[in-house]
Scaffold this active site. Structure first.
Site, mmCIF file in Angstrom:
data_model
loop_
_atom_site.group_PDB
_atom_site.id
_atom_site.type_symbol
_atom_site.label_atom_id
_atom_site.label_comp_id
_atom_site.label_asym_id
_atom_site.label_seq_id
_atom_site.Cartn_x
_atom_site.Cartn_y
_atom_site.Cartn_z
ATOM 1 N N HIS A 71 -53.510 9.607 -54.367
ATOM 2 C CA HIS A 71 -52.976 10.695 -55.203
ATOM 3 C C HIS A 71 -52.814 11.978 -54.398
ATOM 4 C CE1 HIS A 71 -57.178 12.280 -56.756
ATOM 5 N NE2 HIS A 71 -56.872 12.831 -55.609
ATOM 6 N N GLU B 71 -51.827 10.884 -60.197
ATOM 7 C CA GLU B 71 -52.407 9.568 -59.953
ATOM 8 C C GLU B 71 -51.296 8.530 -59.803
ATOM 9 O OE1 GLU B 71 -55.373 9.694 -59.229
ATOM 10 O OE2 GLU B 71 -56.657 10.711 -60.682
ATOM 11 N N ASP C 226 -54.083 22.421 -58.966
ATOM 12 C CA ASP C 226 -54.570 21.835 -60.221
ATOM 13 C C ASP C 226 -55.847 22.503 -60.711
ATOM 14 O OD1 ASP C 226 -56.093 20.838 -58.106
ATOM 15 O OD2 ASP C 226 -55.342 18.807 -58.280
ATOM 16 N N ASN D 50 -57.063 6.835 -53.640
ATOM 17 C CA ASN D 50 -56.018 5.989 -54.234
ATOM 18 C C ASN D 50 -54.618 6.497 -53.901
ATOM 19 O OD1 ASN D 50 -55.882 8.302 -55.755
ATOM 20 N ND2 ASN D 50 -56.149 7.323 -57.741
HETATM 21 P P1 PGA Z 1 -61.454 15.525 -51.237
HETATM 22 O O1 PGA Z 1 -60.346 15.323 -52.351
HETATM 23 O O2 PGA Z 1 -60.919 16.535 -50.284
HETATM 24 O O3 PGA Z 1 -62.663 16.048 -51.981
HETATM 25 O O4 PGA Z 1 -61.685 14.202 -50.601
HETATM 26 C C1 PGA Z 1 -59.028 15.136 -51.977
HETATM 27 C C2 PGA Z 1 -58.164 14.829 -53.180
HETATM 28 O O5 PGA Z 1 -58.643 14.200 -54.137
HETATM 29 O O6 PGA Z 1 -56.983 15.201 -53.162
#
Ligand code: PGA
Length: 250
Positions: free
Chosen positions: A140, A145, A69, A138
């Site tokens: 995702h 999301e 992304d 959450n």
């Molecule tokens: P993070 O993000 O590694 O910074 O915790 C993970 C994600 O949002 O997929």
């Protein structure tokens, strides 16, 4: 089908384990199509891959990468853009060819076309062989999301309030966090031959437990991975702390 779970003692061990899997997969298939993730979690894995390149000759010269992304509106030289993150944390430290690295273009004037072209580029090389994933608090995966359809493809998405808050730590203020992104879809991501999801820290424990042991539902996007034939969650003890213990560990 279920996901496999590997519980490690520490973030350091988690990072080394993930890097070992990536490295051995590259050694078996030098022209590996590798799906990459950004965020705090994979940084240790990338550090270890850089070390393996320098000290053990791990060769990236034929590897092709696709990132999950990119924020809309951040240019490649913006320190919080995912293109910048990848260049700084991996690409410019190994012998990968920049033209073999793909990150969606967050500055595109025609995002829909950019998304279609991203899907085409993946299709052209066949399929992602190994996909690294993080997980949001959450549940995702990429910026898919909760309520993202399981068959979604690369597209423009809006970040949830929770994700905006979680990611604010990387920006000067929460107002600077972009509200939209280009993200590989759930369908795109889950078509990878092999998936490794990394999660570290207590903040991920609930999302991990729901994804591994809960109902398969779009409310918890990562729960779809239970249907994948070859998906391993590599966790540290904190991230694994809400699992019931009935999971397949190895
Ligand atoms: P993070 O993000 O590694 O910074 O915790 C993970 C994600 O949002 O997929």
């Amino acid at each position: 089908m279920s996901v496999k779970v590997l519980i490690t003692k520490s973030y350091d061990e988690l990072s080394k384990k993930a890097a070992e899997i990536v490295a051995s997969t590259i050694r078996n298939k030098p022209n590996l199509v590798l799906g990459l993730a950004t965020g705090g979690t994979p940084m240790g894995c990338y550090r270890e891959l850089i070390r393996m390149h320098r000290e053990e000759g791990l060769d990236f010269s034929e590897v092709v990468t696709f990132n999950l992304d990119e924020y809309i509106g951040l240019s490649p030289d913006h320190p919080q853009s995912y293109r910048y993150f990848m260049d700084e944390n991996l690409f410019r430290h190994v012998n990968i060819r920049m033209e073999n690295t793909h990150v969606p273009d967050g500055m595109s004037k025609d995002p829909r076309k950019t998304c279609e072209e991203y899907e085409d580029a993946i299709r052209k090389v066949g399929r992602i062989d190994l996909q690294l994933l993080g997980i949001g608090s959450n549940g995702h995966i990429a910026f898919n999301e909760p309520s993202s359809p399981f068959d979604s493809r690369t597209r423009v998405v809006s970040l949830s309030e929770r994700t905006i808050k979680d990611n604010a730590r990387f920006f000067k203020s929460i107002d600077e966090v972009p509200r939209q992104a280009l993200s590989m879809g759930m369908g795109t991501t889950t078509e990878a031959r092999k998936i490794i999801l990394l999660a570290s820290g207590a903040g991920k424990a609930e999302a991990v437990a729901k994804s591994v042991e809960g109902k398969i539902t779009t409310d918890v996007p990562a729960s779809v991975l239970q249907k994948h034939p070859d998906c391993t969650f590599i966790l540290d003890e904190e991230a694994a702390s809400k699992l019931s213990g009935k999971v397949t560990k190895f």
